[in-house]
Design a protein around this motif. Structure first.
Motif, PDB file in Angstrom:
ATOM      1  N   ARG A  35     -16.143 -22.343   2.048  1.00 12.11           N
ATOM      2  CA  ARG A  35     -16.104 -22.741   3.460  1.00 12.11           C
ATOM      3  C   ARG A  35     -16.650 -21.569   4.268  1.00 12.11           C
ATOM      4  N   ASP A  36     -17.289 -21.861   5.366  1.00  6.22           N
ATOM      5  CA  ASP A  36     -17.884 -20.800   6.167  1.00  6.22           C
ATOM      6  C   ASP A  36     -16.812 -19.840   6.693  1.00  6.22           C
TER       7      ASP A  36
ATOM      8  N   SER B  88     -30.199 -30.117 -13.783  1.00  5.92           N
ATOM      9  CA  SER B  88     -29.926 -30.031 -15.219  1.00  5.92           C
ATOM     10  C   SER B  88     -28.732 -29.162 -15.557  1.00  5.92           C
ATOM     11  N   LEU B  89     -28.370 -28.240 -14.676  1.00  4.66           N
ATOM     12  CA  LEU B  89     -27.267 -27.328 -15.007  1.00  4.66           C
ATOM     13  C   LEU B  89     -25.969 -28.120 -15.123  1.00  4.66           C
ATOM     14  N   PRO B  90     -25.201 -27.888 -16.189  1.00  5.28           N
ATOM     15  CA  PRO B  90     -24.031 -28.732 -16.453  1.00  5.28           C
ATOM     16  C   PRO B  90     -22.845 -28.441 -15.551  1.00  5.28           C
ATOM     17  N   ASP B  91     -22.796 -27.246 -14.967  1.00  6.18           N
ATOM     18  CA  ASP B  91     -21.622 -26.895 -14.179  1.00  6.18           C
ATOM     19  C   ASP B  91     -21.828 -27.232 -12.704  1.00  6.18           C
ATOM     20  N   ASP B  92     -20.739 -27.386 -12.005  1.00  6.81           N
ATOM     21  CA  ASP B  92     -20.748 -27.722 -10.588  1.00  6.81           C
ATOM     22  C   ASP B  92     -19.707 -26.845  -9.906  1.00  6.81           C
ATOM     23  N   ALA B  93     -20.158 -25.988  -8.982  1.00  8.68           N
ATOM     24  CA  ALA B  93     -19.251 -25.052  -8.327  1.00  8.68           C
ATOM     25  C   ALA B  93     -18.088 -25.756  -7.637  1.00  8.68           C
ATOM     26  N   ARG B  94     -18.314 -27.006  -7.235  1.00  7.68           N
ATOM     27  CA  ARG B  94     -17.256 -27.729  -6.515  1.00  7.68           C
ATOM     28  C   ARG B  94     -16.096 -28.122  -7.421  1.00  7.68           C
ATOM     29  N   HIS B  95     -16.288 -28.012  -8.734  1.00 12.15           N
ATOM     30  CA  HIS B  95     -15.207 -28.305  -9.684  1.00 12.15           C
ATOM     31  C   HIS B  95     -14.670 -27.038 -10.349  1.00 12.15           C
ATOM     32  N   SER B  96     -15.109 -25.879  -9.898  1.00 10.69           N
ATOM     33  CA  SER B  96     -14.645 -24.613 -10.467  1.00 10.69           C
ATOM     34  C   SER B  96     -13.306 -24.218  -9.861  1.00 10.69           C
ATOM     35  N   THR B  97     -12.748 -23.118 -10.346  1.00 10.77           N
ATOM     36  CA  THR B  97     -11.482 -22.625  -9.791  1.00 10.77           C
ATOM     37  C   THR B  97     -11.655 -22.109  -8.369  1.00 10.77           C
ATOM     38  N   TRP B  98     -12.897 -21.916  -7.936  1.00 12.42           N
ATOM     39  CA  TRP B  98     -13.121 -21.505  -6.553  1.00 12.42           C
ATOM     40  C   TRP B  98     -12.539 -22.530  -5.576  1.00 12.42           C
ATOM     41  N   HIS B  99     -12.592 -23.797  -5.962  1.00 17.01           N
ATOM     42  CA  HIS B  99     -12.118 -24.855  -5.063  1.00 17.01           C
ATOM     43  C   HIS B  99     -10.620 -25.111  -5.192  1.00 17.01           C
ATOM     44  N   HIS B 100      -9.975 -24.491  -6.169  1.00 11.36           N
ATOM     45  CA  HIS B 100      -8.552 -24.755  -6.370  1.00 11.36           C
ATOM     46  C   HIS B 100      -7.728 -24.322  -5.158  1.00 11.36           C
ATOM     47  N   ALA B 101      -8.195 -23.279  -4.467  1.00 10.60           N
ATOM     48  CA  ALA B 101      -7.460 -22.811  -3.283  1.00 10.60           C
ATOM     49  C   ALA B 101      -7.515 -23.812  -2.134  1.00 10.60           C
ATOM     50  N   HIS B 102      -8.456 -24.738  -2.164  1.00  9.27           N
ATOM     51  CA  HIS B 102      -8.604 -25.694  -1.062  1.00  9.27           C
ATOM     52  C   HIS B 102      -7.397 -26.619  -0.946  1.00  9.27           C
ATOM     53  N   ARG B 103      -6.734 -26.886  -2.060  1.00 11.35           N
ATOM     54  CA  ARG B 103      -5.593 -27.808  -1.994  1.00 11.35           C
ATOM     55  C   ARG B 103      -4.446 -27.223  -1.178  1.00 11.35           C
ATOM     56  N   TYR B 104      -4.500 -25.916  -0.916  1.00 13.61           N
ATOM     57  CA  TYR B 104      -3.465 -25.270  -0.087  1.00 13.61           C
ATOM     58  C   TYR B 104      -4.032 -24.783   1.245  1.00 13.61           C
ATOM     59  N   GLY B 105      -5.202 -25.301   1.613  1.00 16.61           N
ATOM     60  CA  GLY B 105      -5.817 -24.923   2.878  1.00 16.61           C
ATOM     61  C   GLY B 105      -6.621 -23.644   2.821  1.00 16.61           C
ATOM     62  N   GLY B 106      -6.744 -23.065   1.646  1.00 14.51           N
ATOM     63  CA  GLY B 106      -7.489 -21.823   1.509  1.00 14.51           C
ATOM     64  C   GLY B 106      -8.952 -22.051   1.202  1.00 14.51           C
ATOM     65  N   SER B 107      -9.668 -20.964   0.956  1.00 15.30           N
ATOM     66  CA  SER B 107     -11.075 -21.030   0.593  1.00 15.30           C
ATOM     67  C   SER B 107     -11.391 -19.836  -0.297  1.00 15.30           C
ATOM     68  N   THR B 108     -12.635 -19.790  -0.784  1.00 18.56           N
ATOM     69  CA  THR B 108     -13.032 -18.729  -1.704  1.00 18.56           C
ATOM     70  C   THR B 108     -14.350 -18.109  -1.264  1.00 18.56           C
TER      71      THR B 108
ATOM     72  N   ALA C 243     -11.503 -14.569   7.752  1.00 20.22           N
ATOM     73  CA  ALA C 243     -11.153 -15.900   7.248  1.00 20.22           C
ATOM     74  C   ALA C 243      -9.952 -16.475   8.005  1.00 20.22           C
ATOM     75  N   GLN C 244      -9.961 -17.759   8.196  1.00 19.17           N
ATOM     76  CA  GLN C 244      -8.831 -18.439   8.824  1.00 19.17           C
ATOM     77  C   GLN C 244      -7.901 -18.949   7.728  1.00 19.17           C
ATOM     78  N   GLY C 245      -6.641 -18.998   8.014  1.00 16.53           N
ATOM     79  CA  GLY C 245      -5.692 -19.505   7.015  1.00 16.53           C
ATOM     80  C   GLY C 245      -4.278 -19.279   7.467  1.00 16.53           C
TER      81      GLY C 245
END
Length: 413
Positions: A178-179, A229-249, A411-413
């Motif tokens: 997130r910005d 072609s790249l198999p990975d997607d940053a939106r499914h990485s652990t970077w996004h796990h903080a979003h479920r608590y309102g955080g960001s990476t 960062a906001q949070g």
């Protein structure tokens, strides 16, 4: 920075020992605890500074071949202890090494050249990387390092997670889930003061919107991937796990060797032709490695180790990428963007070759000298093409720390 010299990265054991000394010296503010075990039964350690419930999580060592973060976490922990303002309304938590098994395999405490760096190179296959595995594996197959990291996020609920990354050659850039308004200015100022180029066209963030020079914000979920072609997607990485608590990476990248070619915003005069040439060279270089692999494979006593798995996984990415790069380039392709793709095209087969070389040398295989000559030549050409200049370790750490602190403050949070 007492824990390192200007030209040396600390080992994982030295990082843990320094963290233990900090916790012993300031038990009122510091706490070191184990938060998990790796696949190789190595402990994952979390150092906490401060007691505020508003948390920042700093992750080092997610990629074994990116050593700067190990020094940066110690530098930041010492800063947080000295500077009351940094912990006035937040606590700091440092995952000292997200992949201790990988760190044990990649050994470059004091590389003098790119060849030194690649002599003991290791970067795990994608499914074995702690941050990336959720993007390529189902939940029931995630490695224990990933489960430890997400468990820490679930416990701390950080308003900001900062993952400390790096590249062997290029510039510095930041990726954000997130910005963070206000981050671009201190980031650029720090890079300029420390003579570190800003990578304005980073291939890792190709197609991402920019909120400032070298600061890239992850696109919306329905955005078209730049390299499908790249198999990975940053939106499914652990970077996004903080979003479920309102955080960001924030992901903070710094180079070991700098190149001004990745900091040129001028439009490229012929990007389509350049990308076609890079695609062809990538395929050609990869075939050289694949031929040696195919020849030596029947002679190898063990074909199941992490080095060979990682080499083969890297090689498997090439056909898709080569196809991606012959598609029409972005209309605003710059010299920096093509330079970043050029580095990517050299990096992928070189890394695979370097890891395969370690396997062949261990087996005393007759193909090792031929592959050694290839790795040696590629490293020399890579460094020469990009005008590689060493960035002192102290500058790498200072820039990564400054950018992290700016992100934490804005960062906001």
């Amino acid at each position: 920075m007492s824990h390192l010299t200007d030209q040396r990265y600390p080992t994982s054991a030295e990082v843990v020992q320094s963290a233990r000394e900090l916790a012993t010296h300031r038990p009122d503010l510091c706490h070191l605890r184990q938060v998990g075990m790796s696949r190789g039964n190595r402990p994952l350690q979390l150092l906490s500074v401060g007691h505020d419930r508003r948390a920042v999580l700093i992750v080092a060592g997610a990629h074994a071949n990116e050593p700067t973060g190990a020094s940066t976490v110690l530098h930041l922990a010492e800063r947080a202890l000295r500077d009351r303002e940094l912990r006035s309304d937040r606590s700091w938590h440092f995952l000292l090494c997200a992949d201790p098994d990988g760190a044990a395999l990649h050994r470059t405490p004091a590389p003098r050249t790119l060849l030194d760096y690649h002599r003991h190179f290791f970067r795990p296959a994608g499914p074995e990387q702690p941050e990336w595995s959720p993007s390529v594996l189902p939940p029931d197959r995630l490695p224990p390092e990933t489960r430890a990291l997400t468990g820490v996020i679930d416990q701390l609920r950080p308003y900001l997670q900062v993952s400390l990354h790096g590249t062997e050659l290029g510039g510095s850039w930041v990726q954000l889930t997130r910005d963070i308004p206000g981050l671009a200015e201190p980031f650029a100022k720090s890079a300029a003061e420390l003579h570190i180029p800003v990578e304005t066209g980073a291939s890792d963030a190709a197609g991402w919107p920019a909120s400032g020079r070298g600061v890239h914000v992850m696109p919306e979920p329905d955005a078209q991937a730049a390299f499908p072609s790249l198999p990975d997607d940053a939106r499914h990485s652990t970077w996004h796990h903080a979003h479920r608590y309102g955080g960001s990476t924030a992901i903070v990248e710094v180079p070991m060797w700098a190149s001004d070619l990745v900091d040129d915003p001028a439009p490229h005069p012929a990007p389509e032709r350049a990308l076609a040439r890079l695609s062809a060279r990538l395929s050609r270089d990869t075939r050289l490695v694949e031929d040696i692999l195919a020849e030596s494979l029947p002679r190898l006593p063990d074909t199941s180790g992490p080095l060979l798995r990682a080499a083969r996984w890297a090689l498997s990415l090439v056909p898709g990428l080569a196809d991606d790069w012959v598609q029409p380039p972005p209309p605003d392709a710059t010299m920096a963007y093509i330079g970043s793709i050029d580095a990517f095209a050299r990096r992928l087969p070189l890394r695979a070759a370097a890891m395969l070389l370690r396997v062949l040398e261990e087996a005393d295989d007759l193909a090792a000298p031929r592959l050694d000559a290839l790795v040696t030549r590629w490293c020399a050409v890579y460094a020469d093409r990009f005008g590689a200049r060493w960035v002192p370790v102290a500058h790498q750490v200072e820039h990564q720390a400054r950018t992290t602190i700016a992100a934490v403050r804005h960062a906001q949070g």
